[in-house]
Structure formats: C-alpha cells, structure tokens
Design a protein around this motif. Structure first.
Motif, PDB file in Angstrom:
ATOM      1  N   ARG A  35      55.771  40.249   5.452  1.00 16.09           N
ATOM      2  CA  ARG A  35      54.913  39.274   4.777  1.00 16.09           C
ATOM      3  C   ARG A  35      54.182  39.969   3.654  1.00 16.09           C
ATOM      4  NH1 ARG A  35      52.172  35.510   9.363  1.00 16.09           N
ATOM      5  NH2 ARG A  35      54.113  34.747  10.261  1.00 16.09           N
ATOM      6  N   ARG A  36      54.084  39.262   2.552  1.00 18.04           N
ATOM      7  CA  ARG A  36      53.373  39.814   1.403  1.00 18.04           C
ATOM      8  C   ARG A  36      51.901  39.445   1.482  1.00 18.04           C
ATOM      9  NH1 ARG A  36      57.279  38.453  -3.673  1.00 18.04           N
ATOM     10  NH2 ARG A  36      59.096  39.596  -2.928  1.00 18.04           N
ATOM     11  N   VAL A  37      51.070  40.301   1.025  1.00 21.79           N
ATOM     12  CA  VAL A  37      49.633  40.065   0.987  1.00 21.79           C
ATOM     13  C   VAL A  37      49.333  39.246  -0.273  1.00 21.79           C
ATOM     14  CG1 VAL A  37      47.372  41.166   0.888  1.00 21.79           C
ATOM     15  CG2 VAL A  37      49.217  42.223   2.193  1.00 21.79           C
ATOM     16  N   ALA A  41      45.096  35.533  -4.634  1.00 17.55           N
ATOM     17  CA  ALA A  41      44.063  34.703  -4.025  1.00 17.55           C
ATOM     18  C   ALA A  41      42.842  35.549  -3.664  1.00 17.55           C
ATOM     19  CB  ALA A  41      44.615  34.017  -2.784  1.00 17.55           C
ATOM     20  N   ILE A  42      43.068  36.760  -3.172  1.00 18.97           N
ATOM     21  CA  ILE A  42      41.953  37.641  -2.811  1.00 18.97           C
ATOM     22  C   ILE A  42      41.145  38.006  -4.040  1.00 18.97           C
ATOM     23  CG2 ILE A  42      41.360  39.931  -1.903  1.00 18.97           C
ATOM     24  CD1 ILE A  42      43.747  39.627   0.009  1.00 18.97           C
ATOM     25  N   ILE A  43      41.815  38.295  -5.134  1.00 21.26           N
ATOM     26  CA  ILE A  43      41.122  38.671  -6.378  1.00 21.26           C
ATOM     27  C   ILE A  43      40.295  37.491  -6.890  1.00 21.26           C
ATOM     28  CG2 ILE A  43      41.484  39.302  -8.803  1.00 21.26           C
ATOM     29  CD1 ILE A  43      43.879  40.975  -7.844  1.00 21.26           C
TER      30      ILE A  43
END
Length: 194
Positions: A35-37, A41-43
């Motif tokens: 799975r990719r992080v 969205a986090i940024i």
C-alpha cells in the motif's frame, strides 16, 4: 469424486516435464501488493493546520496589543434617569368617564297602541264537519285552541277552523309559524270585523 477443501495441495500433473499453462486451482499465495502512503493528503492537512494556527496567533496577538480602556469614573451625583414612555402609566386627561358614571339617562318609550280591531286566523275551510274537527284536533296537539264555525254562503255550507281573536298581529304570526312547523299549512290572518 470427493475433494479435500481443508488441505489444498497442488494437483499432480499427469505428464512429466510438461507444465500446464493454467495456474493451479486455489490461486497463488504470493505477497499482497504494497500500500502506498497518501503523501499528498498528509501534506495538505499539515498545511491547513499550520495556516489555521498562524491565523489564530495573529488574532491573539492583535488582542494582546490592544490597550484596555480605563473604566468609566463612578460619580455619586444622581443624574436624572432617562424616562421611557412605555414604562410610565398614562395619565387620563378625559373626564367623560366620571361624568357618565353619575349621569342618569331617561328614555321615553311609547307604549304600543292596541288596535281597535282584533285579528283572527283561519287555518282551513271544509265541506264536512268531521274534516274541520280533525284539523281542530291537530291544532290542539300544538297547544292552541281553535273553533269550528259553520257559515252559509252562495255556494253552500262551509265549516271554517278559526283561531283567535288576537289583540296583536305579532302573537297571531307567532302561532302561525308554530302551526307551519307542525305541517298545518294555509293559515291566513285578517282583521275581524265583528
């Protein structure tokens, strides 16, 4: 043919050295895809949080630098408080209420003149006395008293059912409406000529 679903094993190939192009039933047990992080969205969330924090610090800093105003000086002299016209009870400037309480009004009501001629009401005219007596009984059931009068005219003997005499036309009309409600129709009111 019975199958063992608990222990799955590779089916044995019937031919040696040849591999089947189809994968074995039961699927391959390889590694699951990684799975990719979601870095994007986090940024974005971090940027929004930092912008909100910066905005709050600016607002707080502006509130801290503002000089507090000194409280108003309290004086002990009583200044007239502004009067709200809604809070005050209105003062009556009219005197007619007092005048009307003490004034007596005299009204002259003329008495109704009694007519010199009384009224009669005829409710039926029949050739036989039995029919007239039958209508007289129906009228008696309404609480009124009727009379049967025999009269002889140019066209023979008639038996008339008559109520009255009444002193006022109003009483005669009241009895007429009472008889109409009891389905005694064709009553007529006239002056009695004696």
């Amino acid at each position: 043919m019975a199958r063992d679903y608990v222990r799955r094993s590779k089916p044995k190939s019937t031919s040696k050295g040849k591999s089947s192009s189809r994968p074995a039933r039961g699927g391959s047990r390889g590694r699951a895809p990684q799975r990719r992080v979601p870095w994007l969205a986090i940024i974005l969330v971090l940027m929004l949080a930092s912008a909100l924090g910066y905005l709050l610090s600016i607002i707080k800093g502006a509130a801290d630098h503002r000089r507090p105003e000194p409280p108003p000086a309290v004086t002990h002299t009583q200044a007239p408080t502004p009067v709200n016209p809604i809070d005050q009870k209105p003062v009556e400037k009219w005197r007619y209420i007092e005048q009307l309480e003490n004034k007596e009004v005299v009204v002259n009501v003329p008495e109704a003149e009694k007519s010199t001629q009384p009224y009669l009401m005829q409710c039926g005219s029949f050739r036989t006395a039995a029919q007239a007596e039958q209508l007289k009984a129906r009228i008696a059931f309404q609480g009124l008293e009727a009379q049967v009068r025999r009269s002889t005219g140019s066209n023979g003997v008639w038996y008339r059912v008559i109520l009255g005499p009444y002193d006022s036309k109003r009483l005669a009309e009241t009895h007429k409406h009472k008889l109409l409600r009891a389905n005694v129709n064709h009553c007529a009111i006239w002056f009695w000529e004696g």
